[in-house]
Design an enzyme around this catalytic site. Structure first.
Site, mmCIF file in Angstrom:
data_model
loop_
_atom_site.group_PDB
_atom_site.id
_atom_site.type_symbol
_atom_site.label_atom_id
_atom_site.label_comp_id
_atom_site.label_asym_id
_atom_site.label_seq_id
_atom_site.Cartn_x
_atom_site.Cartn_y
_atom_site.Cartn_z
ATOM 1 N N SER C 287 0.819 -1.215 0.000
ATOM 2 C CA SER C 287 0.000 0.000 0.000
ATOM 3 C C SER C 287 0.848 1.256 0.000
ATOM 4 O O SER C 287 1.941 1.298 0.590
ATOM 5 C CB SER C 287 -0.892 0.038 1.250
ATOM 6 O OG SER C 287 -1.701 -1.097 1.319
ATOM 7 N N HIS C 375 -7.194 0.196 6.215
ATOM 8 C CA HIS C 375 -6.800 -1.198 6.436
ATOM 9 C C HIS C 375 -6.790 -1.561 7.917
ATOM 10 O O HIS C 375 -7.179 -2.662 8.297
ATOM 11 C CB HIS C 375 -5.430 -1.465 5.805
ATOM 12 C CG HIS C 375 -5.455 -1.460 4.303
ATOM 13 N ND1 HIS C 375 -6.195 -2.357 3.573
ATOM 14 C CD2 HIS C 375 -4.852 -0.651 3.386
ATOM 15 C CE1 HIS C 375 -6.040 -2.116 2.258
ATOM 16 N NE2 HIS C 375 -5.223 -1.084 2.131
#
Lengths: 435, 435, 435, 435
Positions: C287, C375
């Site tokens: 990410s 997340h």
């Protein structure tokens, strides 16, 4: 030294692989007709897939040498049948005369991948035929079986549009043989609302297209290819659709050479479009004339044209003279010129007349234009010859830029087809005046 | 008078219809192999559908008389091929020996309904064969083509459950040939979670099942049929499934007689169940023994049993004597008795022994039990003979109530099949001690 | 002059169109709850589709002014309910407090196109909200309804591969928001056998993807983005798959802003992959850290970091000092450097430490990194910070080239999610040592 | 003693189960609106499925007591909103007035089985409502949500024919509420070519029909039910279809009581049939009149009939007198008579007149016939009253054998619906003369 050794090893391995295959094939053939052998067939199909060129060569040898009919048995069977025709003598005749490789292929076709294997074998066989004409019998058997397996009753016709799987669309890009598709944007334009694409598929081969045709829906019969394949053009509204023009038809599977699907495809598409869009009044093509330039440049003797009267032959000679004069003696120069102004009216008329004769008179013979023979044998009518219709390098080279429309009138195709077989080409009044 | 007139008229009409069909069939055959004739084929298929019995008779005459190989041409071709084997002489041999009706049927098969038409023709042909043996050649051609069109590679196996179309389920009720389905409630029970039904379908024939098999999922190998087809029974939980028992297999399409699909169906089902339910340890049948009673009541000479030693023959004779004694001299009485108590241990043992010999020794010969021959040739093993397993009238009459389990061990079926072809029946240890 | 006249005409037309819509909307609302109005709803949906910007403005006015709850009625209902709680007083309270536009939208949603109309309204509303904050109530109602209509129970997750419709694949190219897809070849690579793409679809919206996630199947947790999106890379074999790395997740429908589908998508994908590929041992992301550079360059006061001990704050200050020294005083210079050699071991360690603090300490607050918050709130674990992982201009600018892996351990996500809500970030041992 | 102990244990276990569910529900509600909770929701749905009656009772208590709006909070919110209308005060009002159980059910609906769980809850709630009227608020919330989830925009209408899954067909047999289906043969007849059956399905509930309608395609408007449901009747040819008669409509899911799908179903079916069969000229029903006999036997005061003039009231009284006289003073005797001969022309006319008044005058009031109210509110026209149309025991008892046709003219239904809401019943000229 080492190399020799290696090659010997390789040859041995090849020989072993082919021998093993042969044994398995014989075992499969020894099964009772209606039973068993599925597992064995699966193995053979898998191993066929792995054969390299040399091994395939060996395998074709086997098919030719060992699985052709036994002459003595065939002769005995024919004699017995000639003496007395009973179901028994007939059965023996049929059995004795059929190459055993046909039965082998039919048994392989019982398992998944069998159809694909037959196609692969045939593709591998093509390049060998020239040097080894004795293998033509294998090709005949493959063609016979594939014709049966790919008969139209088993095929599915599906429309292909922008909603089709990308995997399938990619195949269109690869196989378009007439007017190359220039990437995804070009393809997208060819699938929009005023275009259609249809393909045949076989249940055993999934999303693999066998043959596809591209159609433009238009207000009138097209006289040039460029507007049809212009990716920047704006789609027309359905109320303007009057004519469906088939402008490209391409085979995707070379293993099916000789299995004629194009005829069925065009007619099935025409029927489906008629149902879907009753406003359509005509179904036609816009087709290349791939053999015209070569024929004309070969200086044919017009008196030999089948069905040409003496008067016609003289007119054609005169037309050629006019044309040659306009090209300063070099007809070949026409292949480099996209604008025909220097030809003058007379020169342009001469060109059309020569092309008309080429298509209308030569097509019933094997020397005729292949595209013309395809459509005319399908029962289409020779409708219009269009000057300056394809100004691409290929178009100029093949046919001095000329293209032709064939007209499909579904009510008359059967009749026209019969006539064509008798040597007669149906054409429009306009083409008639050319002749 | 009138009647005579009417019949004459009818005969004329029949003759006309058949003549017209003949003309069309000839036209279709005269098309170049790879082209044309779709419309014509469609018409022929439609008209075939309307022929009455007498007209069909005339059509078969035509197929036999006019579309068999020409003896003279076949002989000439065989002679040419015998002299020199070239692709050309081979092609002519193949062409001359193949009955033209095969090509006719292949061309009809190109259009929707063509496959169904071939099946119909064959169903219509069956009842005629006895009186007109010369038509057997037509049947051979139909069988040859149907075998190819219905090869397993083209078929789809689908599970049939209570979510299947009612139309399809109705066909199962109609065609169940082993243990009749007693209405929709009975059918529902046979499709519940501890039962399975699978069928083959052909892409051209839609939801029409060709053959289906019924399977029970059980904790152990079954020794009687009644619990398997008890519609009031409670479904078992999946964790109890150890054995898959094929208890019924039925054909739905009599036009496919001789096209063996059952072997493929059973093995494909077994593979699929193995994948789906890894807890399954054995695949077996619970099968009838339709020929046992007839054989035993015909008082066979055991010494003639293939592969029987003299000692075995004597033991079998002794067993028969025991049994006869227990039946007061009338073995046929066994067909009316569902309880075997009066036989005593000895009598029951004798019955099993005789049945074991019938199955294990006679099966490799054409006189063997047809169900046994089917499974053993598939490569199954003769596993267990079950007394009092089918006490229905039919079960008692056929086999004195005995049924048999055949075991399908997928790893060994190929091998067992080969052995069976050599005359050897694989059997369990338990069956071995019977002999 | 003319212009004024034209504008006046336009204004009138707009006013008329909106007035007519208002009347129809009122009529639709006056229908009894459970009956009628389908035809009317269809008309309103069609007309909404044609409104231009100014007309939409007028329509939102109507929704705000006329279809908000009536304050007096709501107050009376609340008083009655406060006095005595009965089903009747409750029903009146619920009815009086719910904006009538909710019911209007629900009724429009009964007809095809209703869902799409609500999405369109919301997309049109977004740009107006800044200047007209009073319309926020409409947005709240739209969000409330869309959340209900797009609840995961109604959505379908489908794998998207190279067999997907080109139309759908084109949407992926358009909407990929993290690592742009560079044409069809790039897309094809991202759909090959060692990549996966999954999307959510709504039954009412056909093949229109709502959100999609791209996954790479890898032998180990990835530490850089370039190899994952290299279109020339060779697909890996399935036996090498150990880790599934989510490397991109993108929304396709801006009208669904605030309807969180990403969380559900990632977890559903992880479950499906686990079933399909049992060899997968870990599910993680690779990410971006979009807020890191901005935060660090804003010279934050580390003592204010939530949960930071005094010692930690001092260490972070020291780290920043080291880093600044290596950059000749200008931290911003880090945004232009793709190779970190000049930072030395100490400088590189300082950078990782600062990033660890940014992610682990700031994330539970609204100032935290948005991707991290997404997340971590999903229940993922902060697993590893990777230096020089994204050397694109964007990657360097956002986070000095750093990227981060979040780990999805499906057995622990619920628990981690609860902890995160309590302000605690779960992280690996490696990240712990950074702090 | 033991029993007491057992009951106490059971009560404790019930209390524990409900307490645990309550905790989980609260946890689910405490999740942020757009995130998390899927696993939790799945668990709750699974546990709801296992609750017995007593436990469900406790769960409803919880929904009522704990998840209704807080009166104080609602009042404060209403006061704040009354003072100043901002998006914030509005948001708080909406939040405070909505029962939290709505949000709970919405979150449960996010997971598979959530919709089915809501339906189950509602079915379980119905029998409790009489004794516990305070639970009506829960029912209102369930109805509100189910109306939204089962809105026609989400439903699929599918034709059901003999190709439908047996599982689905079985549901039709179970749920046919108007003219019972007598087994599979009866059902098959109702699905043949001159009959139609259509049903609504919900994507979440698979092949489970929600409501279905049966249609007969006829040459004229039917005047009796027996021929329509005669399983031995021969299907008519499509060229004879002039009228589509809806002769039965049945709900399959009692949890949807109050969610009106019948109106939408009839109109959607009519539109589809119109498209498919342009030869259809009229769409009508053949409907029972379930309340007529009860009304007439209760000796209503005709002067009280809404909209009845004095003259009409007198005529109706006279008609009743005639009828009574023909029945020897006992109107109830009409319920046992299938042949009306003894009534004479006058008596039969009197019966039709009374029925016409019942349908045309009483229907706009809540006391009206429920079937009449349904069709008239849908916008159908009262078309024809048919004597001796249903001679079954039920038909005679409900309405002395009378049935009625309602006519659906799709162009006029909206208008008629509006008129009906204003108290006016549209009827044919023929019915007018009856009045």
């Amino acid at each position: 030294m080492l190399d020799d050794y290696r090659q010997a090893t390789l040859r041995q391995r090849t020989a072993r692989a082919v021998r093993r295959l042969q044994l398995d094939c014989r075992r499969l053939l020894s099964e009772k007709a209606d039973l068993g052998g599925l597992a064995l067939a699966r193995q053979i199909v898998a191993r066929l897939d792995e054969l390299d060129d040399e091994q395939l060569d060996g395998f074709f040898d086997f098919l030719h040498r060992d699985l052709s009919p036994d002459p003595a048995r065939a002769l005995a069977a024919a004699q017995a049948y000639a003496e007395l025709q009973t179901p028994q003598t007939l059965a023996e005749l049929v059995a004795a005369a059929e190459p055993a490789r046909q039965e082998l292929l039919r048994r392989l076709n019982r398992v998944p991948g069998g159809t694909a294997a037959a196609l692969r074998l045939r593709r591998a066989l093509f390049p060998l035929l020239k040097d080894r004409p004795e293998l033509a019998g294998i090709d005949a058997d493959l063609l016979h079986l594939l014709s049966s397996w790919f008969n139209p009753g088993f095929l599915q016709m599906r429309r292909v549009d922008w909603n089709a799987p990308a995997q399938l669309l990619e195949r269109l890009i690869q196989h378009e043989a007439v007017h190359a598709i220039d990437g995804w944007d070009d393809l997208r334009r060819r699938l929009q609302a005023d275009r259609r694409c249809f393909a045949f598929f076989h249940p055993q081969l999934g999303d693999e297209p066998l043959i596809f045709v591209e159609v433009a829906l238009l207000p009138e019969m097209p006289d040039a290819i460029a507007p049809l394949i212009d990716k920047a053009s704006t789609p027309r509204q359905p109320d303007r659709f009057k004519v469906a023009a088939f402008y490209s038809i391409s085979n995707c599977e070379s293993g099916l050479r000789g299995v004629s699907l194009g005829n069925f495809l065009i007619k099935t598409v025409a029927q489906q479009l008629q149902r879907e869009l009753p406003q359509l009044k005509r179904f036609c093509t816009l087709s290349p004339i791939p053999g015209f330039a070569r024929w004309l440049l070969a200086e044919p003797d017009f008196a030999q044209l089948p069905g040409a009267t003496r008067a016609q032959a003289q007119q054609l000679s005169a037309a050629r003279a006019v044309l040659r004069e306009r090209c300063a003696g070099d007809l070949g120069a026409l292949q480099g010129i996209s604008r025909h102004e220097h030809l003058g009216d007379e020169g342009r008329a001469a060109l059309l007349q020569l092309c008309g004769a080429y298509l209308a008179l030569l097509s019933p013979t094997p020397q005729g234009d292949p595209v013309a023979r395809f459509h005319l044998d399908n029962g289409a009518r020779l409708e219009r010859i269009n000057p300056r219709a394809d100004l691409s390098t290929k178009g100029l080279r093949q046919s001095f830029g000329l293209m032709v429309n064939y007209l499909y009138d579904l009510d008359k195709v059967e009749d026209s087809h019969v006539k064509f077989r008798q040597g007669q080409v149906r054409h429009s009044h306009a083409v008639g005046t050319l002749l």
